[in-house]
Motif scaffolding. Structure first.
Motif, PDB file in Angstrom:
ATOM      1  N   ARG A   1     -40.948   7.673 103.320  1.00  0.00           N
ATOM      2  CA  ARG A   1     -40.396   8.301 104.121  1.00  0.00           C
ATOM      3  C   ARG A   1     -38.349   8.249 104.536  1.00  0.00           C
ATOM      4  O   ARG A   1     -37.879   9.099 104.833  1.00  0.00           O
ATOM      5  CB  ARG A   1     -41.130   7.827 106.127  1.00  0.00           C
ATOM      6  CG  ARG A   1     -41.025   9.564 106.830  1.00  0.00           C
ATOM      7  CD  ARG A   1     -41.163   8.499 107.896  1.00  0.00           C
ATOM      8  NE  ARG A   1     -42.729   8.477 107.714  1.00  0.00           N
ATOM      9  CZ  ARG A   1     -43.952   9.181 107.690  1.00  0.00           C
ATOM     10  NH1 ARG A   1     -43.415  10.424 107.866  1.00  0.00           N
ATOM     11  NH2 ARG A   1     -44.750   8.723 107.364  1.00  0.00           N
ATOM     12  N   CYS A   2     -38.452   7.065 104.545  1.00  0.00           N
ATOM     13  CA  CYS A   2     -36.684   6.609 105.408  1.00  0.00           C
ATOM     14  C   CYS A   2     -35.941   6.604 103.850  1.00  0.00           C
ATOM     15  O   CYS A   2     -34.875   7.473 104.386  1.00  0.00           O
ATOM     16  CB  CYS A   2     -37.073   5.064 105.152  1.00  0.00           C
ATOM     17  SG  CYS A   2     -37.734   4.085 106.798  1.00  0.00           S
ATOM     18  N   ALA A   3     -36.818   6.546 102.517  1.00  0.00           N
ATOM     19  CA  ALA A   3     -35.014   6.834 101.543  1.00  0.00           C
ATOM     20  C   ALA A   3     -34.728   8.776 101.697  1.00  0.00           C
ATOM     21  O   ALA A   3     -34.450   8.791 100.777  1.00  0.00           O
ATOM     22  CB  ALA A   3     -36.213   6.307 100.288  1.00  0.00           C
ATOM     23  N   GLN A   4     -36.261   9.425 101.377  1.00  0.00           N
ATOM     24  CA  GLN A   4     -36.171  10.326 101.565  1.00  0.00           C
ATOM     25  C   GLN A   4     -34.741  10.852 102.500  1.00  0.00           C
ATOM     26  O   GLN A   4     -33.930  11.883 102.265  1.00  0.00           O
ATOM     27  CB  GLN A   4     -36.850  11.757 101.674  1.00  0.00           C
ATOM     28  CG  GLN A   4     -37.217  12.901 101.563  1.00  0.00           C
ATOM     29  CD  GLN A   4     -37.346  13.834 102.439  1.00  0.00           C
ATOM     30  OE1 GLN A   4     -37.553  13.209 103.490  1.00  0.00           O
ATOM     31  NE2 GLN A   4     -38.489  14.755 101.788  1.00  0.00           N
ATOM     32  N   ALA A   5     -34.989  10.478 103.699  1.00  0.00           N
ATOM     33  CA  ALA A   5     -33.721  10.774 104.071  1.00  0.00           C
ATOM     34  C   ALA A   5     -32.581  10.460 104.097  1.00  0.00           C
ATOM     35  O   ALA A   5     -31.558  11.284 104.430  1.00  0.00           O
ATOM     36  CB  ALA A   5     -34.329  10.447 105.986  1.00  0.00           C
ATOM     37  N   PHE A   6     -32.366   9.807 103.132  1.00  0.00           N
ATOM     38  CA  PHE A   6     -31.380   9.368 103.051  1.00  0.00           C
ATOM     39  C   PHE A   6     -30.830  10.005 101.328  1.00  0.00           C
ATOM     40  O   PHE A   6     -29.881   9.527 100.788  1.00  0.00           O
ATOM     41  CB  PHE A   6     -31.221   7.697 102.455  1.00  0.00           C
ATOM     42  CG  PHE A   6     -30.638   6.690 103.371  1.00  0.00           C
ATOM     43  CD1 PHE A   6     -29.711   6.445 103.947  1.00  0.00           C
ATOM     44  CD2 PHE A   6     -31.613   6.544 104.169  1.00  0.00           C
ATOM     45  CE1 PHE A   6     -29.149   5.697 104.812  1.00  0.00           C
ATOM     46  CE2 PHE A   6     -31.121   5.813 105.554  1.00  0.00           C
ATOM     47  CZ  PHE A   6     -30.292   5.063 106.066  1.00  0.00           C
ATOM     48  N   GLY A   7     -31.737  10.879 101.149  1.00  0.00           N
ATOM     49  CA  GLY A   7     -31.722  11.854 100.145  1.00  0.00           C
ATOM     50  C   GLY A   7     -32.013  11.144  98.710  1.00  0.00           C
ATOM     51  O   GLY A   7     -31.358  12.109  97.630  1.00  0.00           O
ATOM     52  N   LEU A   8     -33.051  10.357  98.692  1.00  0.00           N
ATOM     53  CA  LEU A   8     -33.260   9.079  97.436  1.00  0.00           C
ATOM     54  C   LEU A   8     -34.369  10.304  97.375  1.00  0.00           C
ATOM     55  O   LEU A   8     -35.104  10.719  97.394  1.00  0.00           O
ATOM     56  CB  LEU A   8     -33.982   8.350  97.462  1.00  0.00           C
ATOM     57  CG  LEU A   8     -32.334   6.825  97.785  1.00  0.00           C
ATOM     58  CD1 LEU A   8     -32.739   6.193  98.517  1.00  0.00           C
ATOM     59  CD2 LEU A   8     -32.336   6.336  96.873  1.00  0.00           C
ATOM     60  N   HIS A   9     -34.539  10.054  95.573  1.00  0.00           N
ATOM     61  CA  HIS A   9     -35.788  10.991  95.185  1.00  0.00           C
ATOM     62  C   HIS A   9     -36.837   9.811  94.751  1.00  0.00           C
ATOM     63  O   HIS A   9     -36.560   8.737  94.201  1.00  0.00           O
ATOM     64  CB  HIS A   9     -35.470  11.471  93.817  1.00  0.00           C
ATOM     65  CG  HIS A   9     -34.082  12.736  93.880  1.00  0.00           C
ATOM     66  ND1 HIS A   9     -34.514  13.799  94.089  1.00  0.00           N
ATOM     67  CD2 HIS A   9     -33.275  12.325  93.196  1.00  0.00           C
ATOM     68  CE1 HIS A   9     -33.542  14.298  93.934  1.00  0.00           C
ATOM     69  NE2 HIS A   9     -32.502  13.798  93.683  1.00  0.00           N
TER      70      HIS A   9
END
Length: 327
Positions: free
Chosen positions: A164-172
């Motif tokens: 969830r956090c990673a997606q907020a940073f634009g990670l796939h």
């Protein structure tokens, strides 16, 4: 009803505070709560206990507990409990998974940002009062998380919060879990099973270990798996040290095939002062504290209280452990 509370541990933070025991006694005045402060007291008091709120138990303790019907682990990991003995007796086992998930996800992202944005270098320079703008280039250049590929081994409560956090940073995000057919969260790009581990590691820039330690995950990540990652990838481990082959990881870091590592867990803890990990410039070491926060025990006791009500009313318990799977 009698509840044995037994959380003696080498690290005081993981021992339930007396204030939380008092909180339980006030909330459930008709329940007897016995707080054992050593192994001898635990063995004696478990003999007529119906429930155990514990961080660990021995086979002998279970054998001495004819009335025991439910054990709640104060941790998410349950490998230190005699799961086979408990299952053979039909004793329900629950754990505290989820309580630390958000905190651990923040720890993962914080460590990752330290290495990606080169805070390790700038903080060191700050202590020396050095302005290193012209040194932040080539291998020392900061880089962006946005658009990078992250693989999370273990898409449980912690892994999901990391995603969830990673997606907020634009990670796939690719997640690996035992049951890949379950509904895919919107913030995870792809979910695969353990049999597709190699495929999930290919092209990976950030590898996060968030899986339980069971026989199937012992040394799961070795030299061959590390070689599948993109050169310069970051490894983050907040699960258990033995999931990663520490020797091979160190070799990959020294040869700069791995760009860095954020390590909260190790083969042996405390980490030996002679370990080369201490002196590697691209490693963030924390002392198994990724789940620590001041209000941790508030949430553990809240979860246990909810389950105690369910137990008394014959309702399904939260966070049931699959004793065969080990988590």
């Amino acid at each position: 009803m009698k509840v044995l509370i037994y959380t003696v541990w080498p690290v005081p933070f993981w021992e339930v505070p007396k204030s939380q025991v008092l909180r339980l006694r006030e909330r459930f005045p008709d329940v007897t709560f016995t707080h054992a402060l050593n192994d001898g007291e635990a063995l004696r008091e478990i003999e007529d206990a119906d429930v155990a709120l514990a961080s660990r138990l021995t086979t002998l303790a279970v054998q001495r507990a004819p009335r025991l019907r439910w054990v709640h682990s104060t941790a998410a990991a349950v490998g230190i409990l005699p799961l086979r003995d408990l299952a053979a007796r039909g004793i329900a086992v629950t754990n505290s998974r989820g309580v630390q998930a958000i905190t651990m996800a923040e720890h993962v992202m914080g460590g990752l940002l330290v290495l990606a944005r080169r805070f390790d270098l700038t903080l060191s320079a700050q202590r020396e009062r050095r302005w290193i703008q012209n040194e932040l280039r080539a291998d020392a250049s900061p880089w962006s998380l946005h658009g990078r590929m992250m693989t999370i081994v273990g898409l449980g409560t912690t892994g999901l919060e990391v995603a969830r956090c990673a997606q907020a940073f634009g990670l796939h995000v690719t997640g690996i879990r035992r049951r890949p057919g379950q509904p895919k969260p919107s913030f995870v790009d792809r979910v695969v099973g353990p049999d597709q581990l190699d495929d999930a590691l290919g092209g990976c820039d950030v590898l996060v270990i968030a899986a339980p330690f069971i026989p199937e995950t012992d040394r799961l990540i070795g030299a061959r798996q590390l070689a599948l990652l993109n050169r310069g990838a970051i490894l983050v481990n907040v699960a258990r040290g033995r999931i990663v082959d520490e020797r091979e990881m160190i070799a990959a870091l020294e040869e700069k095939r791995l760009g860095g590592a954020v390590l909260d867990v190790f083969d042996r803890e405390p980490l030996d002062s002679a370990s080369p990990l201490w002196s590697l410039p691209n490693v963030v070491i924390t002392p198994h504290c990724s789940g620590v926060r001041p209000d941790h025990w508030d949430d553990v006791i809240e979860l246990f209280s909810d389950n105690l009500l369910r137990f008394r009313h014959g309702e399904p318990l939260l966070n049931l452990v699959d004793c065969d799977a080990g988590y």
